[in-house]
Scaffold this active site. Structure first.
Site, PDB file in Angstrom:
ATOM      1  N   MET A 176      41.201 -17.887 139.347  1.00  0.00           N
ATOM      2  CA  MET A 176      41.989 -18.936 138.688  1.00  0.00           C
ATOM      3  C   MET A 176      41.600 -20.310 139.233  1.00  0.00           C
ATOM      4  O   MET A 176      42.455 -21.172 139.427  1.00  0.00           O
ATOM      5  CB  MET A 176      43.499 -18.689 138.882  1.00  0.00           C
ATOM      6  CG  MET A 176      43.960 -17.383 138.280  1.00  0.00           C
ATOM      7  SD  MET A 176      45.682 -16.992 138.630  1.00  0.00           S
ATOM      8  CE  MET A 176      45.582 -16.401 140.306  1.00  0.00           C
ATOM      9  N   LYS A 196      48.992 -14.854 125.908  1.00  0.00           N
ATOM     10  CA  LYS A 196      49.366 -16.123 125.293  1.00  0.00           C
ATOM     11  C   LYS A 196      49.810 -15.896 123.854  1.00  0.00           C
ATOM     12  O   LYS A 196      49.174 -15.191 123.098  1.00  0.00           O
ATOM     13  CB  LYS A 196      48.169 -17.070 125.301  1.00  0.00           C
ATOM     14  CG  LYS A 196      48.406 -18.224 126.223  1.00  0.00           C
ATOM     15  CD  LYS A 196      47.288 -19.227 126.236  1.00  0.00           C
ATOM     16  CE  LYS A 196      47.393 -20.018 127.515  1.00  0.00           C
ATOM     17  NZ  LYS A 196      46.156 -20.477 128.061  1.00  0.00           N
ATOM     18  N   ASP A 206      47.320  -8.198 128.051  1.00  0.00           N
ATOM     19  CA  ASP A 206      47.036  -9.594 127.728  1.00  0.00           C
ATOM     20  C   ASP A 206      45.547  -9.684 127.391  1.00  0.00           C
ATOM     21  O   ASP A 206      44.931  -8.660 127.095  1.00  0.00           O
ATOM     22  CB  ASP A 206      47.479 -10.515 128.878  1.00  0.00           C
ATOM     23  CG  ASP A 206      47.031  -9.977 130.217  1.00  0.00           C
ATOM     24  OD1 ASP A 206      45.832  -9.653 130.328  1.00  0.00           O
ATOM     25  OD2 ASP A 206      47.863  -9.854 131.131  1.00  0.00           O
TER      26      ASP A 206
HETATM   27  N1  SAH Z   1      43.946  -8.785 138.450  1.00  0.00           N
HETATM   28  C1  SAH Z   1      42.760  -9.548 138.129  1.00  0.00           C
HETATM   29  C2  SAH Z   1      42.942 -11.026 138.444  1.00  0.00           C
HETATM   30  C3  SAH Z   1      44.044 -11.690 137.643  1.00  0.00           C
HETATM   31  S1  SAH Z   1      44.166 -13.417 137.935  1.00  0.00           S
HETATM   32  C4  SAH Z   1      41.551  -8.933 138.852  1.00  0.00           C
HETATM   33  O1  SAH Z   1      41.729  -8.112 139.762  1.00  0.00           O
HETATM   34  O2  SAH Z   1      40.424  -9.249 138.479  1.00  0.00           O
HETATM   35  C5  SAH Z   1      43.164 -14.070 136.639  1.00  0.00           C
HETATM   36  C6  SAH Z   1      41.826 -14.520 137.182  1.00  0.00           C
HETATM   37  O3  SAH Z   1      40.992 -13.402 137.399  1.00  0.00           O
HETATM   38  C7  SAH Z   1      41.025 -15.393 136.251  1.00  0.00           C
HETATM   39  O4  SAH Z   1      41.458 -16.730 136.296  1.00  0.00           O
HETATM   40  C8  SAH Z   1      39.649 -15.245 136.853  1.00  0.00           C
HETATM   41  O5  SAH Z   1      39.517 -16.016 138.017  1.00  0.00           O
HETATM   42  C9  SAH Z   1      39.647 -13.789 137.270  1.00  0.00           C
HETATM   43  N2  SAH Z   1      38.992 -12.888 136.292  1.00  0.00           N
HETATM   44  C10 SAH Z   1      39.542 -11.810 135.725  1.00  0.00           C
HETATM   45  N3  SAH Z   1      38.645 -11.169 134.949  1.00  0.00           N
HETATM   46  C11 SAH Z   1      37.508 -11.884 135.023  1.00  0.00           C
HETATM   47  C12 SAH Z   1      36.203 -11.733 134.475  1.00  0.00           C
HETATM   48  N4  SAH Z   1      35.888 -10.721 133.666  1.00  0.00           N
HETATM   49  N5  SAH Z   1      35.269 -12.649 134.807  1.00  0.00           N
HETATM   50  C13 SAH Z   1      35.549 -13.663 135.636  1.00  0.00           C
HETATM   51  N6  SAH Z   1      36.760 -13.864 136.186  1.00  0.00           N
HETATM   52  C14 SAH Z   1      37.726 -12.970 135.898  1.00  0.00           C
END
Ligand code: SAH
Length: 253
Positions: free
Chosen positions: A175, A60, A39
């Site tokens: 999120m 999306k 994604d």
């Molecule tokens: N598996 C991912 C999280 C997925 S949920 C992880 O471990 O990072 C999706 C959320 O992850 C987003 O809404 C945001 O809060 C966070 N996120 C993922 N990548 C990000 C990034 N590069 N910078 C800031 N927030 C991030």
């Protein structure tokens, strides 16, 4: 389905977005895979490393609709049954709010060999990219990772903000851009000091990372003024104040 043995599916974490933060294994698997389902969360630099003919975007769709999880699950099984080596590339770590657990179970139920390849989660690396340590001997000896997606005013909210406030530790909310007003209020109602430092880090480690800081009281207007949008993490706790101390010496992001 063919008679050949199914290919293997790797549930791979990409880290927060900087290609240098891919694990050695993730990088190797991206090179070896026949197909990569991804994604948008791995970010433009990492997605750009994957040859176009190997990529399938399951984020999306045009029109703003999410690809249904059932489609992704079915597609992973289908590709593996055709004998492909498949990488399911997920932002951060694959099982931190990443639905990696659901995909793992679905693949196992369908007899597909599967392996989890951990990644560096944005919950930790996002804070660090802004100069914020998630724990610190002087202020906090625990850190909680929380989804901000749920509405704390709803009875069925699975997140207990009262209990989280009572830990006194660092809270990292994923999120959590949209519901920031609701959960900061819930934390204040639970007795958390309104002057507690809060940082928002958007697109951490991406070329266009943005950081905004305030307090539990001010962070909603800070968010609006800075125009912070998802994907972003919210770091709540004394450690978020560390950024101010180190920022002029910070290098990297
Ligand atoms: N598996 C991912 C999280 C997925 S949920 C992880 O471990 O990072 C999706 C959320 O992850 C987003 O809404 C945001 O809060 C966070 N996120 C993922 N990548 C990000 C990034 N590069 N910078 C800031 N927030 C991030």
């Amino acid at each position: 389905m063919t008679d050949a043995a199914p290919g293997k599916v790797y549930l791979v974490g990409s880290g927060p977005g900087d290609p240098d933060l891919l694990t050695v294994k993730a990088k190797r698997l991206l090179e070896e895979a026949d197909v990569v389902l991804h994604d948008k969360l791995p970010g433009p630099e990492i997605i750009g490393m994957i040859p176009e003919e190997k990529r399938e975007d399951v984020g999306k769709r045009a029109g703003g609709e999410w690809t249904p999880q059932e489609y992704t699950n079915a597609r992973l099984v289908e590709l593996a049954e055709e004998g492909n080596t498949v990488v399911r590339l997920k932002g951060g770590d694959p099982t931190v709010f990443g639905r990696g657990g659901e995909e793992l179970a679905h693949l196992a139920d369908n007899g597909i060999p599967v392996e989890i390849v951990p990644g560096i989660t944005s919950a930790i690396a996002g804070a660090e990219a802004a100069g914020i340590p998630v724990t610190h001997r002087d202020y906090t000896s625990s850190v909680s990772f929380v989804t901000g997606h749920e509405d704390p005013t709803k009875d069925e909210s699975a997140v207990d903000w009262d209990a989280l406030a009572a830990t006194g530790g660092t809270l990292v909310v994923l999120m959590g851009v949209g519901k920031l007003p609701q959960y900061t209020e819930a934390l204040r109602d639970a007795g958390m000091d309104p002057d507690t430092p809060v940082a928002l880090i958007e697109r951490a480690t991406w070329p266009d990372q943005q950081v905004a800081t305030g307090t539990l009281d001010t962070i909603v207007s800070v968010r609006d003024e800075a125009g912070i949008e998802p994907p972003a993490i919210t770091v709540i706790g004394e450690v978020a104040g560390e950024r101010e101390r180190v920022v002029e010496f910070l290098e990297g992001y």
